[in-house]
Design a protein around this motif. Structure first.
Motif, short mmCIF file in Angstrom:
data_model
loop_
_atom_site.label_atom_id
_atom_site.label_comp_id
_atom_site.label_asym_id
_atom_site.label_seq_id
_atom_site.Cartn_x
_atom_site.Cartn_y
_atom_site.Cartn_z
N UNK A 236 0.80 -1.22 0.00
CA UNK A 236 0.00 0.00 0.00
C UNK A 236 0.84 1.28 0.00
N UNK A 237 1.97 1.23 -0.67
CA UNK A 237 2.81 2.42 -0.82
C UNK A 237 2.51 3.04 -2.18
N UNK A 238 2.27 4.34 -2.18
CA UNK A 238 1.95 5.09 -3.39
C UNK A 238 3.24 5.28 -4.19
N UNK A 239 3.20 5.02 -5.49
CA UNK A 239 4.40 5.06 -6.34
C UNK A 239 4.34 6.26 -7.27
N UNK A 240 5.36 7.11 -7.20
CA UNK A 240 5.43 8.30 -8.04
C UNK A 240 6.79 8.36 -8.74
N UNK A 241 6.76 8.34 -10.06
CA UNK A 241 7.98 8.51 -10.84
C UNK A 241 8.15 9.99 -11.16
N UNK A 242 9.36 10.48 -11.06
CA UNK A 242 9.66 11.85 -11.47
C UNK A 242 10.10 11.76 -12.92
N UNK A 243 9.17 12.17 -13.80
CA UNK A 243 9.41 11.97 -15.23
C UNK A 243 8.49 12.87 -16.04
N UNK A 244 8.95 13.27 -17.20
CA UNK A 244 8.12 14.00 -18.15
C UNK A 244 7.35 12.95 -18.94
N UNK A 245 6.03 12.92 -18.75
CA UNK A 245 5.22 11.86 -19.35
C UNK A 245 3.83 12.41 -19.68
N UNK A 246 3.13 11.69 -20.54
CA UNK A 246 1.73 12.04 -20.82
C UNK A 246 0.95 12.03 -19.51
N UNK A 247 0.12 13.02 -19.34
CA UNK A 247 -0.75 13.13 -18.16
C UNK A 247 0.01 13.22 -16.84
N UNK A 248 1.25 13.70 -16.89
CA UNK A 248 1.99 13.88 -15.64
C UNK A 248 1.34 15.00 -14.83
N UNK A 249 1.59 14.98 -13.54
CA UNK A 249 1.09 16.00 -12.62
C UNK A 249 2.25 16.92 -12.26
N UNK B 146 12.78 4.01 -16.29
CA UNK B 146 12.41 2.98 -17.27
C UNK B 146 10.91 3.04 -17.56
N UNK B 147 10.53 2.83 -18.83
CA UNK B 147 9.12 2.87 -19.22
C UNK B 147 8.28 1.88 -18.42
N UNK B 148 8.79 0.69 -18.19
CA UNK B 148 8.03 -0.31 -17.43
C UNK B 148 7.76 0.16 -16.00
N UNK B 149 8.71 0.89 -15.43
CA UNK B 149 8.53 1.45 -14.09
C UNK B 149 7.49 2.57 -14.14
N UNK B 150 7.59 3.44 -15.15
CA UNK B 150 6.59 4.51 -15.34
C UNK B 150 5.20 3.90 -15.47
N UNK B 151 5.09 2.84 -16.25
CA UNK B 151 3.80 2.19 -16.47
C UNK B 151 3.22 1.59 -15.20
N UNK B 152 4.07 1.21 -14.26
CA UNK B 152 3.61 0.63 -12.99
C UNK B 152 3.48 1.67 -11.87
N UNK B 153 3.70 2.93 -12.20
CA UNK B 153 3.59 4.00 -11.20
C UNK B 153 2.14 4.46 -11.07
#
Length: 175
Positions: A97-110, A135-142
């Motif tokens: 139950x840990x919230x995952x946030x990638x620091x990345x320039x991505x579609x629909x980033x906040x 990594x894209x796979x990490x971004x996809x799982x964030x």
């Protein structure tokens, strides 16, 4: 106004740091190649009482002379662990139950200034490789991608600078 001397800074000891209540943030370094950046992240994590750092993939681990140059002892205060696969780590943290946030320039980033962490949850913040990013796979799982607003021509910051900006912002929001 007078500059403070080191003995006036009221620094806590490593054992006091270990016992202190931590900011509910976990830092994940995803394939960071620069030893100076790794050490700088340790030092920043110490400054904001970060709970733990995960070093993943090619990210080097202490003890290391080059990491120590910028960490200045923070590898002794901040808990850390090496995990080879960042995706596996992210999936395990999500199960807890840990919230995952990638620091990345991505579609629909906040944008960082618009992001509000859930005060009742720990957040893991992922910082990526200096050239390739997270990594894209990490971004996809964030759960979210957080982007630091930038207005200049480069649209990128050094990972250690990004870490300082993001951790300071989230530290103030949690506190």
């Amino acid at each position: 106004m007078r500059k403070l001397k080191n003995n006036e800074l009221r620094r806590i000891s490593v054992s006091e740091f270990k016992k202190a209540s931590k900011t509910p943030l976990i830092v994940i370094l995803d394939n960071i190649r620069s030893l100076n950046n790794i050490g700088s992240v340790f030092r920043t994590a110490d400054a904001f009482l970060i709970e733990k750092i995960y070093l993943c993939g090619i990210t080097a681990t202490p003890p290391n002379k080059e990491i120590h140059k910028t960490a200045l002892g923070a590898t002794e205060s901040v808990d850390w662990e090496y995990v080879e696969n960042t995706v596996d780590l992210v999936n395990n943290l999500k199960k807890n139950d840990i919230f995952i946030a990638s620091v990345e320039q991505a579609e629909n980033s906040t944008m960082l200034n618009k992001f509000t962490p859930n005060a009742s949850k720990k957040t893991a913040i992922i910082f990526g490789n200096e050239v390739k990013g997270v990594q894209q796979e990490v971004v996809s799982n964030s759960d979210v991608c957080i982007e630091i607003p930038q207005l200049g021509t480069k649209h990128s910051l050094n990972i250690s600078v990004s870490c300082g900006v993001v951790l300071w912002d989230l530290f103030t929001k949690y506190n």
